[in-house]
Design a protein around this motif. Structure first.
Motif, short mmCIF file in Angstrom:
data_model
loop_
_atom_site.label_atom_id
_atom_site.label_comp_id
_atom_site.label_asym_id
_atom_site.label_seq_id
_atom_site.Cartn_x
_atom_site.Cartn_y
_atom_site.Cartn_z
N UNK A 128 0.84 -1.20 0.00
CA UNK A 128 0.00 0.00 0.00
C UNK A 128 0.87 1.25 0.00
N UNK A 129 1.82 1.33 0.91
CA UNK A 129 2.68 2.51 1.00
C UNK A 129 3.57 2.68 -0.22
N UNK A 130 4.09 1.60 -0.76
CA UNK A 130 4.96 1.70 -1.94
C UNK A 130 4.20 2.23 -3.15
N UNK A 131 2.94 1.83 -3.30
CA UNK A 131 2.12 2.35 -4.40
C UNK A 131 1.91 3.85 -4.26
N UNK A 132 1.65 4.31 -3.04
CA UNK A 132 1.46 5.74 -2.82
C UNK A 132 2.75 6.52 -3.03
N UNK A 133 3.86 5.95 -2.62
CA UNK A 133 5.15 6.61 -2.82
C UNK A 133 5.51 6.70 -4.29
N UNK A 134 5.20 5.66 -5.05
CA UNK A 134 5.47 5.67 -6.49
C UNK A 134 4.65 6.74 -7.20
N UNK A 135 3.45 6.99 -6.71
CA UNK A 135 2.58 8.01 -7.29
C UNK A 135 2.82 9.38 -6.66
N UNK A 136 3.73 9.44 -5.69
CA UNK A 136 4.11 10.65 -4.98
C UNK A 136 2.93 11.30 -4.25
N UNK A 137 2.10 10.47 -3.64
CA UNK A 137 1.02 10.95 -2.78
C UNK A 137 1.52 10.89 -1.33
N UNK A 138 2.45 11.77 -1.02
CA UNK A 138 3.14 11.71 0.25
C UNK A 138 2.23 11.97 1.44
N UNK A 139 1.16 12.73 1.23
CA UNK A 139 0.27 13.05 2.34
C UNK A 139 -0.63 11.87 2.72
N UNK A 140 -0.74 10.86 1.85
CA UNK A 140 -1.57 9.70 2.13
C UNK A 140 -0.79 8.50 2.65
N UNK A 141 0.54 8.58 2.60
CA UNK A 141 1.38 7.48 3.08
C UNK A 141 1.25 7.38 4.60
N UNK A 142 1.15 6.15 5.10
CA UNK A 142 1.08 5.92 6.55
C UNK A 142 2.52 5.73 7.04
N UNK A 143 3.01 6.70 7.76
CA UNK A 143 4.39 6.68 8.21
C UNK A 143 4.55 5.95 9.54
N UNK A 144 3.48 5.76 10.28
CA UNK A 144 3.55 5.07 11.56
C UNK A 144 3.74 3.57 11.35
N UNK A 145 4.50 2.97 12.26
CA UNK A 145 4.72 1.52 12.20
C UNK A 145 3.85 0.84 13.25
N UNK A 146 2.87 0.09 12.78
CA UNK A 146 1.95 -0.60 13.68
C UNK A 146 2.30 -2.08 13.86
N UNK A 147 3.42 -2.51 13.34
CA UNK A 147 3.79 -3.93 13.40
C UNK A 147 3.89 -4.47 14.81
N UNK A 148 4.57 -3.76 15.70
CA UNK A 148 4.75 -4.24 17.06
C UNK A 148 3.42 -4.26 17.82
N UNK A 149 2.69 -3.16 17.73
CA UNK A 149 1.41 -3.06 18.46
C UNK A 149 0.43 -4.14 18.02
#
Length: 118
Positions: A68-89
């Protein structure tokens, strides 16, 4: 020496005990308000599947989340990228193991036996 080795073996095995099962409710509870709906949608393929280890759970989480994040980064939709890491939680919330149900017993079996044997 035998008690020490048993304690060390239990201590080594503890991280590998248990299963991980993700539900939509866990995702909604353990993510921020602004990400709840999107994370519930992104992780939908993982709902109800049982993962035998933390490694397999985090691998499946990474595949869904990073795609999901890689697709947004490729399209340069930086404001929609989820920067938080929820893996541990989410892995902590999705865990079900005998260690989680009886932590003092497992602490005694691992550290206690090793100390007593030492």
């Amino acid at each position: 020496l035998g008690l020490f080795l048993i304690g060390l073996t239990v201590f080594t095995a503890v991280p590998f005990l248990g299963n991980y099962t993700l539900t939509e409710e866990l995702v909604l509870v353990n993510t921020k308000d602004i990400h709840r709906e999107k994370m519930a949608e992104i992780l939908a393929p993982m709902y109800g599947q049982e993962y035998g280890s933390n490694f397999s759970f985090l691998s499946a989480f990474g595949e869904n989340f990073n795609t999901y994040n890689d697709n947004l980064k490729a399209q340069q939709h930086w404001d929609q990228v989820i920067w938080d890491d929820y893996g541990f939680a989410l892995s902590k919330a999705a865990a079900s193991s005998p260690v989680r149900e009886n932590p003092w017993l497992w602490l005694g079996l691992s550290i206690g036996l090793a100390v007593l044997g030492g």
